[in-house]
Motif scaffolding. Structure first.
Motif, PDB file in Angstrom:
ATOM      1  N   LEU A   1       0.857  -1.193   0.000  1.00  0.00           N
ATOM      2  CA  LEU A   1       0.000   0.000   0.000  1.00  0.00           C
ATOM      3  C   LEU A   1       0.891   1.241   0.000  1.00  0.00           C
ATOM      4  O   LEU A   1       1.874   1.293   0.745  1.00  0.00           O
ATOM      5  N   VAL A   2       0.557   2.180  -0.857  1.00  0.00           N
ATOM      6  CA  VAL A   2       1.278   3.459  -0.850  1.00  0.00           C
ATOM      7  C   VAL A   2       0.246   4.563  -0.679  1.00  0.00           C
ATOM      8  O   VAL A   2      -0.717   4.645  -1.455  1.00  0.00           O
ATOM      9  N   ALA A   3       0.416   5.376   0.355  1.00  0.00           N
ATOM     10  CA  ALA A   3      -0.520   6.470   0.600  1.00  0.00           C
ATOM     11  C   ALA A   3       0.212   7.798   0.487  1.00  0.00           C
ATOM     12  O   ALA A   3       1.287   7.970   1.070  1.00  0.00           O
ATOM     13  N   GLY A   4      -0.361   8.706  -0.264  1.00  0.00           N
ATOM     14  CA  GLY A   4       0.208  10.047  -0.405  1.00  0.00           C
ATOM     15  C   GLY A   4      -0.496  10.998   0.545  1.00  0.00           C
ATOM     16  O   GLY A   4      -1.712  11.177   0.469  1.00  0.00           O
ATOM     17  N   ASN A   5       0.263  11.572   1.457  1.00  0.00           N
ATOM     18  CA  ASN A   5      -0.267  12.541   2.414  1.00  0.00           C
ATOM     19  C   ASN A   5       0.091  13.932   1.901  1.00  0.00           C
ATOM     20  O   ASN A   5       1.229  14.369   2.034  1.00  0.00           O
ATOM     21  N   TRP A   6      -0.885  14.590   1.321  1.00  0.00           N
ATOM     22  CA  TRP A   6      -0.613  15.890   0.691  1.00  0.00           C
ATOM     23  C   TRP A   6      -0.430  17.007   1.711  1.00  0.00           C
ATOM     24  O   TRP A   6      -0.034  18.109   1.361  1.00  0.00           O
ATOM     25  N   LYS A   7      -0.808  16.737   2.951  1.00  0.00           N
ATOM     26  CA  LYS A   7      -0.745  17.755   4.014  1.00  0.00           C
ATOM     27  C   LYS A   7      -1.500  19.016   3.552  1.00  0.00           C
ATOM     28  O   LYS A   7      -2.464  18.907   2.792  1.00  0.00           O
ATOM     29  N   MET A   8      -1.061  20.201   3.983  1.00  0.00           N
ATOM     30  CA  MET A   8      -1.813  21.415   3.615  1.00  0.00           C
ATOM     31  C   MET A   8      -1.195  22.032   2.360  1.00  0.00           C
ATOM     32  O   MET A   8      -0.612  23.120   2.404  1.00  0.00           O
ATOM     33  N   ASN A   9      -1.307  21.283   1.267  1.00  0.00           N
ATOM     34  CA  ASN A   9      -0.721  21.735   0.003  1.00  0.00           C
ATOM     35  C   ASN A   9      -1.723  21.557  -1.129  1.00  0.00           C
ATOM     36  O   ASN A   9      -2.540  20.653  -1.093  1.00  0.00           O
ATOM     37  N   GLY A  10      -1.604  22.397  -2.133  1.00  0.00           N
ATOM     38  CA  GLY A  10      -2.380  22.225  -3.355  1.00  0.00           C
ATOM     39  C   GLY A  10      -3.392  23.323  -3.597  1.00  0.00           C
ATOM     40  O   GLY A  10      -3.674  24.152  -2.725  1.00  0.00           O
ATOM     41  N   SER A  11      -3.900  23.306  -4.799  1.00  0.00           N
ATOM     42  CA  SER A  11      -4.962  24.223  -5.217  1.00  0.00           C
ATOM     43  C   SER A  11      -5.819  23.419  -6.182  1.00  0.00           C
ATOM     44  O   SER A  11      -5.427  22.318  -6.593  1.00  0.00           O
ATOM     45  N   ARG A  12      -6.962  23.952  -6.561  1.00  0.00           N
ATOM     46  CA  ARG A  12      -7.802  23.206  -7.517  1.00  0.00           C
ATOM     47  C   ARG A  12      -7.004  22.835  -8.768  1.00  0.00           C
ATOM     48  O   ARG A  12      -7.088  21.725  -9.260  1.00  0.00           O
ATOM     49  N   ASP A  13      -6.222  23.796  -9.250  1.00  0.00           N
ATOM     50  CA  ASP A  13      -5.476  23.551 -10.485  1.00  0.00           C
ATOM     51  C   ASP A  13      -4.356  22.531 -10.293  1.00  0.00           C
ATOM     52  O   ASP A  13      -4.186  21.620 -11.092  1.00  0.00           O
ATOM     53  N   SER A  14      -3.587  22.716  -9.217  1.00  0.00           N
ATOM     54  CA  SER A  14      -2.439  21.817  -9.044  1.00  0.00           C
ATOM     55  C   SER A  14      -2.911  20.385  -8.792  1.00  0.00           C
ATOM     56  O   SER A  14      -2.291  19.417  -9.222  1.00  0.00           O
ATOM     57  N   ILE A  15      -4.049  20.253  -8.118  1.00  0.00           N
ATOM     58  CA  ILE A  15      -4.556  18.909  -7.810  1.00  0.00           C
ATOM     59  C   ILE A  15      -5.064  18.211  -9.071  1.00  0.00           C
ATOM     60  O   ILE A  15      -4.868  17.013  -9.265  1.00  0.00           O
ATOM     61  N   LYS A  16      -5.677  18.991  -9.937  1.00  0.00           N
ATOM     62  CA  LYS A  16      -6.137  18.422 -11.202  1.00  0.00           C
ATOM     63  C   LYS A  16      -4.942  17.880 -12.001  1.00  0.00           C
ATOM     64  O   LYS A  16      -4.975  16.767 -12.527  1.00  0.00           O
ATOM     65  N   ALA A  17      -3.886  18.670 -12.042  1.00  0.00           N
ATOM     66  CA  ALA A  17      -2.698  18.252 -12.796  1.00  0.00           C
ATOM     67  C   ALA A  17      -2.056  17.024 -12.147  1.00  0.00           C
ATOM     68  O   ALA A  17      -1.678  16.058 -12.827  1.00  0.00           O
TER      69      ALA A  17
END
Ligand code: PGA
Length: 250
Positions: free
Chosen positions: A5-21
Motif C-alpha cells: 500500500l502506498v498512501a500520499g499525504n498531501w498535508k496542507m498543500n495544493g490548489s484546484r489547479d495543481s490537484i487536477k494536474a
C-alpha cells in the motif's frame, strides 16, 4: 501475503489547479494490473474534487484527520460520516504533526482510531519516535506506548481493519530517511508487539514506512520483510515521483 500500500499525504498543500494536474499525472501512470493499493489523502476541501477524478480507477481516498465526535457543536471539525459521504475509505490518525502541533494525545488518537473503525473506514495509525528518543534508546518504548494505547481502547481486533505507519519523527520532511535496516527493526518490533495479543492479526496488518520516502530510496526500503509500503509526504505532490514510489511497491 500482504498487499502493498502506498498512501500520499498531501498535508496542507495544493490548489484546484495543481490537484487536477497531479491527479491526471497519477491516473495516467497507474495500471489496473498493479499490485499495490494506492491512496491519496488531500486536504478536506478537495476531497470531493478528487473523488470525481478517481472514478473508474483503483485509487482510494483517505482523509488526513477526523473528529472522534459524530455530530454537533464542534466548530471546525469533520466527522467520520462526512468523510464517508465524500467517498473516503482511509483516515490518517495520530500523524506526528497532529500530535506535536495540535496536542493530540495517545488517548485522543485512540478515540479517532475507534471512531474511524466504527464508521467502517480504515485508520492509518501513525507511530514513531522523536530524534532525542531514538538517541536515548527509547524508540521501542515510545512505539510500544503508542500502540498499546490503541490496543487498550480498541482491542487487538481493531487492527484487523487498520494500517500502521511507522514514521520516525526525525525523518519526516527532513530528507533524512531511516535506513532500510532501521525501518525493518522497528516494523518487526511493531509486529511482535501486536503478536502478543494475536499472531494472526499481527501477521496480516500492513505496516507502512514514512519519513522522506522518495523515488530513489523507496525500492530498498520496501524490500524489507516487514515493510508493506509507504506513507509519503513531499514526494506525493509530484506525479512522476509518486508513481515511481508506487512502482517500487508493486
Ligand atoms: P515526508 O512526510 O515524506 O515529506 O517526510 C511523510 C509524512 O509526514 O507522512
Amino acid at each position: 501475503m500482504r498487499q502493498p500500500l502506498v498512501a500520499g499525504n498531501w498535508k496542507m498543500n495544493g490548489s484546484r489547479d495543481s490537484i487536477k494536474a497531479l491527479m491526471s499525472g497519477i491516473n495516467a501512470g497507474l495500471s489496473s494490473s498493479d499490485r499495490a493499493q494506492v491512496v491519496v489523502c488531500p486536504p478536506f476541501v478537495y476531497l470531493d474534487a478528487v473523488a470525481g477524478m478517481i472514478k473508474g480507477t483503483k485509487i482510494a481516498i483517505g482523509a488526513q484527520n477526523v473528529s472522534h465526535e459524530s455530530a454537533g457543536a464542534f466548530t471546525g471539525e469533520i466527522s467520520v460520516s462526512m468523510l464517508q459521504d465524500f467517498g473516503a475509505r482511509y483516515v490518517i490518525v495520530g500523524h506526528s504533526e497532529r500530535r506535536a502541533l495540535y496536542g493530540e494525545s495517545d488517548a485522543t488518537v485512540a478515540h479517532k482510531f475507534t471512531a474511524t473503525l466504527l464508521g467502517g473506514m480504515v485508520p492509518i495509525l501513525c507511530v514513531g519516535e522523536l530524534l532525542e528518543e531514538r538517541e536515548s534508546g527509547k524508540t521501542e518504548e515510545v512505539v510500544a506506548r503508542q500502540l498499546d494505547a490503541i490496543v487498550t481502547h480498541a482491542s487487538i481486533k481493531g487492527f484487523e481493519a487498520a494500517v500502521v505507519a511507522y514514521e520516525p519523527v526525525w525523518a519526516i520532511g527532513t530528507g533524512k530517511t531511516a535506513t532500510p535496516e532501521q525501518a525493518q527493526e522497528v516494523h518487526a518490533f511493531i509486529r511482535q508487539r501486536l503478536a502478543k495479543h494475536s499472531s494472526t492479526i499481527a501477521e496480516k496488518v500492513q505496516i507502512l514506512y514514512g519519513g522522506s520516502v522518495n523515488a530513489g530510496n523507496a525500492e530498498q526500503i520496501f524490500s524489507m520483510a516487514d515493510v508493506d509500503g509507504g506513507l509519503v509526504g513531499g514526494a506525493s505532490l509530484k506525479a512522476a515521483d509518486f508513481l515511481a514510489i508506487c512502482r517500487a511497491a508493486n
